[in-house]
Design a protein around this motif. Structure first.
Motif, PDB file in Angstrom:
ATOM      1  N   UNK A   1       0.859  -1.182   0.000  1.00 34.88           N
ATOM      2  CA  UNK A   1       0.000   0.000   0.000  1.00 34.88           C
ATOM      3  C   UNK A   1       0.896   1.233   0.000  1.00 34.88           C
ATOM      4  N   UNK A   2       0.375   2.343  -0.507  1.00 34.06           N
ATOM      5  CA  UNK A   2       1.121   3.605  -0.535  1.00 34.06           C
ATOM      6  C   UNK A   2       0.383   4.643   0.292  1.00 34.06           C
ATOM      7  N   UNK A   3       1.128   5.346   1.147  1.00 32.93           N
ATOM      8  CA  UNK A   3       0.586   6.457   1.924  1.00 32.93           C
ATOM      9  C   UNK A   3       1.216   7.746   1.389  1.00 32.93           C
ATOM     10  N   UNK A   4       0.423   8.596   0.796  1.00 32.02           N
ATOM     11  CA  UNK A   4       0.903   9.903   0.340  1.00 32.02           C
ATOM     12  C   UNK A   4       0.567  10.913   1.433  1.00 32.02           C
ATOM     13  N   UNK A   5       1.590  11.363   2.139  1.00 36.36           N
ATOM     14  CA  UNK A   5       1.382  12.138   3.360  1.00 36.36           C
ATOM     15  C   UNK A   5       2.029  13.515   3.246  1.00 36.36           C
ATOM     16  N   UNK A   6       1.253  14.535   3.585  1.00 37.85           N
ATOM     17  CA  UNK A   6       1.783  15.889   3.664  1.00 37.85           C
ATOM     18  C   UNK A   6       2.464  16.099   5.000  1.00 37.85           C
ATOM     19  N   UNK A   7       3.762  16.426   4.960  1.00 33.93           N
ATOM     20  CA  UNK A   7       4.530  16.603   6.186  1.00 33.93           C
ATOM     21  C   UNK A   7       4.503  18.014   6.742  1.00 33.93           C
ATOM     22  N   UNK A   8       3.739  18.919   6.088  1.00 32.74           N
ATOM     23  CA  UNK A   8       3.660  20.285   6.576  1.00 32.74           C
ATOM     24  C   UNK A   8       4.915  21.073   6.253  1.00 32.74           C
ATOM     25  N   UNK A   9       4.970  22.326   6.692  1.00 37.36           N
ATOM     26  CA  UNK A   9       6.066  23.219   6.313  1.00 37.36           C
ATOM     27  C   UNK A   9       7.350  23.044   7.123  1.00 37.36           C
ATOM     28  N   UNK A  10       7.359  22.213   8.150  1.00 39.08           N
ATOM     29  CA  UNK A  10       8.604  22.003   8.891  1.00 39.08           C
ATOM     30  C   UNK A  10       8.439  21.709  10.364  1.00 39.08           C
ATOM     31  N   UNK A  11       7.559  22.425  11.045  1.00 34.65           N
ATOM     32  CA  UNK A  11       7.343  22.210  12.471  1.00 34.65           C
ATOM     33  C   UNK A  11       6.589  20.895  12.673  1.00 34.65           C
ATOM     34  N   UNK A  12       7.161  19.912  13.393  1.00 29.88           N
ATOM     35  CA  UNK A  12       6.482  18.627  13.555  1.00 29.88           C
ATOM     36  C   UNK A  12       5.157  18.730  14.296  1.00 29.88           C
ATOM     37  N   UNK A  13       4.968  19.795  15.081  1.00 25.90           N
ATOM     38  CA  UNK A  13       3.699  19.971  15.791  1.00 25.90           C
ATOM     39  C   UNK A  13       2.537  20.214  14.830  1.00 25.90           C
ATOM     40  N   UNK A  14       2.832  20.529  13.573  1.00 28.65           N
ATOM     41  CA  UNK A  14       1.773  20.809  12.602  1.00 28.65           C
ATOM     42  C   UNK A  14       1.330  19.566  11.841  1.00 28.65           C
ATOM     43  N   UNK A  15       1.925  18.405  12.123  1.00 30.40           N
ATOM     44  CA  UNK A  15       1.473  17.165  11.499  1.00 30.40           C
ATOM     45  C   UNK A  15       0.073  16.803  11.974  1.00 30.40           C
ATOM     46  N   UNK A  16      -0.702  16.161  11.111  1.00 30.40           N
ATOM     47  CA  UNK A  16      -1.993  15.638  11.545  1.00 30.40           C
ATOM     48  C   UNK A  16      -1.777  14.329  12.285  1.00 30.40           C
ATOM     49  N   UNK A  17      -2.746  13.958  13.120  1.00 36.40           N
ATOM     50  CA  UNK A  17      -2.643  12.689  13.846  1.00 36.40           C
ATOM     51  C   UNK A  17      -2.605  11.511  12.879  1.00 36.40           C
ATOM     52  N   UNK A  18      -3.391  11.603  11.824  1.00 33.17           N
ATOM     53  CA  UNK A  18      -3.430  10.515  10.855  1.00 33.17           C
ATOM     54  C   UNK A  18      -2.086  10.364  10.149  1.00 33.17           C
ATOM     55  N   UNK A  19      -1.458  11.489   9.828  1.00 32.95           N
ATOM     56  CA  UNK A  19      -0.136  11.434   9.212  1.00 32.95           C
ATOM     57  C   UNK A  19       0.846  10.706  10.121  1.00 32.95           C
ATOM     58  N   UNK A  20       0.823  11.035  11.389  1.00 31.16           N
ATOM     59  CA  UNK A  20       1.746  10.422  12.341  1.00 31.16           C
ATOM     60  C   UNK A  20       1.499   8.926  12.458  1.00 31.16           C
ATOM     61  N   UNK A  21       0.230   8.509  12.470  1.00 28.07           N
ATOM     62  CA  UNK A  21      -0.070   7.075  12.564  1.00 28.07           C
ATOM     63  C   UNK A  21       0.496   6.324  11.363  1.00 28.07           C
ATOM     64  N   UNK A  22       0.309   6.866  10.165  1.00 29.03           N
ATOM     65  CA  UNK A  22       0.807   6.182   8.966  1.00 29.03           C
ATOM     66  C   UNK A  22       2.330   6.220   8.907  1.00 29.03           C
ATOM     67  N   UNK A  23       2.944   7.279   9.392  1.00 31.64           N
ATOM     68  CA  UNK A  23       4.403   7.351   9.437  1.00 31.64           C
ATOM     69  C   UNK A  23       4.984   6.254  10.320  1.00 31.64           C
ATOM     70  N   UNK A  24       4.220   5.844  11.332  1.00 28.40           N
ATOM     71  CA  UNK A  24       4.679   4.796  12.232  1.00 28.40           C
ATOM     72  C   UNK A  24       4.423   3.389  11.681  1.00 28.40           C
ATOM     73  N   UNK A  25       3.623   3.279  10.623  1.00 34.23           N
ATOM     74  CA  UNK A  25       3.308   1.978  10.048  1.00 34.23           C
ATOM     75  C   UNK A  25       4.197   1.619   8.861  1.00 34.23           C
ATOM     76  N   UNK A  26       4.867   2.590   8.279  1.00 35.60           N
ATOM     77  CA  UNK A  26       5.538   2.398   6.992  1.00 35.60           C
ATOM     78  C   UNK A  26       6.749   1.476   7.100  1.00 35.60           C
ATOM     79  N   UNK A  27       6.961   0.693   6.031  1.00 31.85           N
ATOM     80  CA  UNK A  27       8.165  -0.132   5.910  1.00 31.85           C
ATOM     81  C   UNK A  27       9.294   0.633   5.225  1.00 31.85           C
ATOM     82  N   UNK A  28       8.933   1.547   4.345  1.00 33.69           N
ATOM     83  CA  UNK A  28       9.916   2.322   3.603  1.00 33.69           C
ATOM     84  C   UNK A  28       9.351   3.711   3.352  1.00 33.69           C
TER      85      UNK A  28
END
Length: 462
Positions: A218-245
């Motif tokens: 599966x592919x997750x296309x995720x917007x990482x925001x402009x730089x500050x990690x506090x601006x990530x969405x919760x969903x983005x963070x969950x998928x970032x923790x699931x990825x193999x690559x």
């Protein structure tokens, strides 16, 4: 570890609660949610607590506590304001080897209540053993933010279909199947509220797993925001923790990249001025190839993937190949950087519209509808416009914008290295040279820039 975390089955079991006020009522709510049969003892009992007892098919006694009330109890809680009564309850319960909790008195307890995160059948208890309950609650709040509300629906779906999966797949393959369910497209659909679609996909996959396991790519296309990690969405963070690559761009900040699963493979596919490390077509194909290997592929892009991020091209190729995918929007640079710089993109006195424009030079030229852009009452935001800044400012003045129109460059916006350089159409190009502004930098032009000094709240580091 002084306290061993355990999960009690309290359904229809008698739990004795000494106390009838607000604290006792809070404990009663927890016990009732767990299905316990409440037995309450107190000279005075609140109306809500009486109703909880009734709903649990329990009983209450408007009486002072004495040890005889312990008979038949399987769990005991003291929640009175009388320290001596609480101590007596603890002593008597210990004498009968009953688990006992005395609210706000760890020394009198044989068990404590953790801070609880609840998602349907899923529950997480965070305990400090009574040492720091406020800290435990803060940690609970962090878990609450990370866990999707849809986790409950996913757990309920698994519970409903568990026996069916057990009947179809041998034990050796069930674990892999459930891993695929919980980390793939089924989970994505259920957590998004499409439970019926998720269940249908699970059942279809189950039939395919009879013969051979699904690859699960599966592919997750995720917007990482402009730089500050506090601006990530919760969903983005969950998928970032699931990825193999993960395939990531130059505009993804180090702080955001550090939040990707630590053992995930990392592939840099960023582009720099006059240097393309990986052509876009190759990136598109790499996403497909990795997913076909059965991997969960994270395509992490700075800002929002669908705003000058070529995310549409990538997803088009992925969909064409029949690969499951999810898209997570991110805060685009225009919004994040302008906010941190104190420059509202719209303002009743300065701008009633905003336009996002790519300032990227193509074959050395910048062809844009300058006449449409050079009008009052709107804010212009140029992405990738640093190289063509002189052309941008010159063309806007040539087509009618006043030379003194405020303009700003925001370098490395929202990060600790953010800098804001403010001028106007005549001065900004030379200021960029004098201040040695480097990419990534966003250009904002319009009356709203004049509000920077008044409204900025994020301190520049330079």
């Amino acid at each position: 570890m002084r306290y061993l975390p355990l999960a009690f089955d309290l359904k229809d079991r008698p739990c004795l609660l000494i106390g009838g006020g607000a604290i006792a009522t809070r404990k009663a709510r927890l016990l009732h949610r767990a299905g316990a049969r409440l037995v309450v003892v107190s000279p005075e009992i609140s109306g809500e607590l009486r109703q909880l007892v009734k709903d649990s098919k329990g009983e209450y006694f408007e009486s002072r506590y004495h040890a005889d009330f312990l008979d038949g109890a399987e769990l005991v809680i003291a929640a009175t304001e009388d320290g001596q009564v609480n101590a007596d309850v603890s002593r008597d319960a210990r004498a009968q080897r009953l688990p006992v909790n005395v609210v706000d008195s760890p020394a009198l307890c044989t068990f404590t209540f953790p801070a609880i995160v609840e998602r349907g059948p899923i529950s997480i208890g965070i305990s400090s053993g009574g040492a720091a309950p406020v800290l435990a609650r803060r940690i609970r709040a962090q878990f609450e933010a990370l866990l999707s509300p849809g986790i409950a629906s996913l757990a309920e779906l698994a519970e409903r279909l568990r026996d069916r999966v057990k009947a179809v797949l041998p034990e050796a393959r069930r674990k892999d199947f459930w891993e695929w369910v919980f980390s793939g497209p089924v989970a994505g659909k259920v957590e998004a509220g499409k439970v019926g679609e998720g269940e249908a996909e699970l059942l279809q996959a189950l039939e395919q797993w009879r013969g051979s396991p699904m690859p699960g790519g599966e592919v997750y296309l995720v917007g990482g925001g402009p730089g500050d990690p506090d601006l990530l969405t919760f969903r983005a963070l969950r998928l970032m923790q699931q990825a193999d690559v993960v395939l990531y761009d130059r505009l993804v900040s180090t702080e955001v990249l550090d939040l990707v699963r630590r053992d995930a493979d990392r592939i840099y596919v960023g582009k720099k001025k006059e240097f393309h490390s990986v052509p876009q077509d190759d990136i598109n194909q790499l996403l497909v190839d990795l997913a076909r290997e059965g991997k969960k592929v994270l395509r992490l892009k700075g800002g929002d993937p669908f705003i000058f991020g070529r995310g549409g091209e990538e997803i088009d190729r992925i969909a064409e190949a029949g690969i499951p995918f999810q898209v997570v929007p991110g805060i685009t640079a225009a919004s994040g950087c302008s906010t941190y710089a104190g420059i509202p993109l719209t303002h009743r006195d300065h701008a009633q519209s905003v336009r996002f424009i790519t300032g990227h030079l193509k074959e050395g030229e910048l062809v844009l509808p300058w006449k449409e852009l050079a009008v009052p009452g709107q804010t212009l935001v140029f992405y990738m416009g640093l190289t063509g800044l002189s052309t941008i400012c010159g063309q806007l003045m040539m087509h009618g914008l006043p030379p003194k129109t405020p303009a700003a460059l925001i370098e490395k916006g929202t990060t600790r290295e953010q800098r804001v350089v403010v001028g106007d159409l005549t001065t900004l190009p030379q200021l960029a040279v004098d201040e040695q502004v480097e990419a990534p930098a966003l250009t904002i032009i319009g009356g709203v820039v004049s509000l920077h000094q008044k409204l900025h709240w994020y301190r520049d580091s330079k």
